[in-house]
Structures are given as structure tokens and as C-alpha cells.
Design an enzyme around this catalytic site. Structure first.
Site, PDB file in Angstrom:
ATOM      1  N   ARG A  84       0.830  -1.269   0.081  1.00  0.00           N
ATOM      2  CA  ARG A  84       0.078  -0.200   0.101  1.00  0.00           C
ATOM      3  C   ARG A  84       0.789   1.167  -0.097  1.00  0.00           C
ATOM      4  O   ARG A  84       1.809   1.488   0.940  1.00  0.00           O
ATOM      5  CB  ARG A  84      -1.014   0.008   1.252  1.00  0.00           C
ATOM      6  CG  ARG A  84      -1.812   1.317   1.399  1.00  0.00           C
ATOM      7  CD  ARG A  84      -2.894   1.292   0.558  1.00  0.00           C
ATOM      8  NE  ARG A  84      -3.561   2.667   0.834  1.00  0.00           N
ATOM      9  CZ  ARG A  84      -4.741   2.951   1.597  1.00  0.00           C
ATOM     10  NH1 ARG A  84      -5.100   1.931   2.133  1.00  0.00           N
ATOM     11  NH2 ARG A  84      -5.219   4.003   1.464  1.00  0.00           N
ATOM     12  N   ARG A  93      -6.119   0.422  -4.432  1.00  0.00           N
ATOM     13  CA  ARG A  93      -5.229   0.118  -3.399  1.00  0.00           C
ATOM     14  C   ARG A  93      -5.053  -1.477  -3.365  1.00  0.00           C
ATOM     15  O   ARG A  93      -5.966  -2.019  -3.659  1.00  0.00           O
ATOM     16  CB  ARG A  93      -5.576   0.827  -2.151  1.00  0.00           C
ATOM     17  CG  ARG A  93      -6.748   0.360  -1.560  1.00  0.00           C
ATOM     18  CD  ARG A  93      -7.282   1.497  -0.752  1.00  0.00           C
ATOM     19  NE  ARG A  93      -7.832   2.588  -1.698  1.00  0.00           N
ATOM     20  CZ  ARG A  93      -9.073   2.990  -1.350  1.00  0.00           C
ATOM     21  NH1 ARG A  93      -9.547   2.848  -0.055  1.00  0.00           N
ATOM     22  NH2 ARG A  93      -9.767   3.945  -2.009  1.00  0.00           N
TER      23      ARG A  93
END
Length: 162
Positions: A84, A93
Site C-alpha cells: 500500500r 489500492r
């Protein structure tokens, strides 16, 4: 009861979004965290203005002796391990972990972690797996169950289990 939402819509070092959520569940069962239960995985449409693939979502129930802030730091550490990078708000993400509720603590002082999670009552992809996992849970501010909150939302096309 401590509740954590999980989501992924981008492949990363842990594999596909589904593999990433499954691995994140394993990470929620080590290093001072104990996984007590998890919902089924759900595929949902992304929020926000950026075009991106659907998300794989789930909700987990954990136990820990960590404070809410220390737990949030641990969740951010797990996100970083999954690749991330916080570049674009509402963007795709590899892993998103949100602390939804921490033993029904209500906390909203400026500059601190807000509990319960401020957006959870408007998100089908949180409420649907939460209602499955913890049907007796009551939102500490709104005093309603996840199922009752879910019933107030338009669910057209939202959330297919996988």
C-alpha cells in the site's frame, strides 16, 4: 468487540486482490492480534471519482491488547507490507484496513483516531459483511445493528459474495 474492514482492488506483492485479503486475514492473527472471525469475501463497486476495478471486501473480528491508536499503526504496517502506498485519495489500492469499532468506544477529538469509523453506516461493502459476521453488533452512536443500517441503504448492484 474489535472490527476491521478489509478491501483490495489492485494486485500487489501478496497476489490478486482476493489473495491479498485472504493473506491480510492471516496477518490479523499474529503479532499480538487474534483473529476471532471473518465474513465471506464480497465484491463491490469502488467509491469515489476515479475509475478503477471492483473491490474484494471483508470484515474481521479481532482481539488485541493494543490501544486503538497502536492497533491503527499496526494496521498501517500490514497495509505497507501488502504494498500500500497512500498516493491518491479514493484511488485503487493493494490493501485498505479500516478500524470500524473498538469495544464500542466513541472517540472524535480533533487530531485523533475517530471511532466508530465515521463512514461505515453509509457503506454497503462494510455493513453487509458486518451483518453476516456480527449480527448482534450495535453501532455505538446510532444504536442500530448493521442489518438495520443496511436496510436503509440502496443496495442495487452492490456486493456479490465470492
Amino acid at each position: 468487540m474489535i472490527l476491521v474492514a478489509l478491501g483490495s482492488n489492485r494486485a500487489g506483492p501478496w497476489g490478486s486482490p482476493r489473495q491479498t485479503v485472504e493473506r491480510a486475514l492471516l496477518e490479523l492473527d499474529r503479532d499480538g492480534l487474534k483473529l476471532e472471525g471473518a465474513s465471506r469475501l464480497l465484491v463491490s463497486a469502488p467509491l469515489g471519482p476515479i475509475e478503477q476495478p471492483p473491490f474484494v471486501n471483508a470484515v474481521a473480528m479481532i482481539a488485541t491488547q493494543l490501544t486503538p491508536q497502536a492497533l491503527m499503526e499496526k494496521l498501517h504496517e500490514i497495509e505497507r507490507s501488502a504494498g500500500r502506498r497512500r498516493n491518491v485519495r479514493w484511488g485503487p489500492r493493494t490493501l485498505d484496513l479500516d478500524l470500524l469499532d473498538y469495544h464500542s468506544v466513541i472517540q472524535d477529538e480533533p487530531g485523533s483516531l475517530v471511532l466508530p469509523h465515521p463512514g461505515m453506516a453509509e457503506r454497503v461493502f462494510v455493513l453487509k459483511p458486518l451483518a453476516e459476521l456480527a449480527p448482534s453488533w450495535i453501532h455505538p452512536v446510532l444504536q442500530e445493528s448493521a442489518a438495520a443500517l443496511l436496510g436503509k441503504l440502496d443496495q442495487a448492484g452492490e456486493g456479490a459474495e465470492i
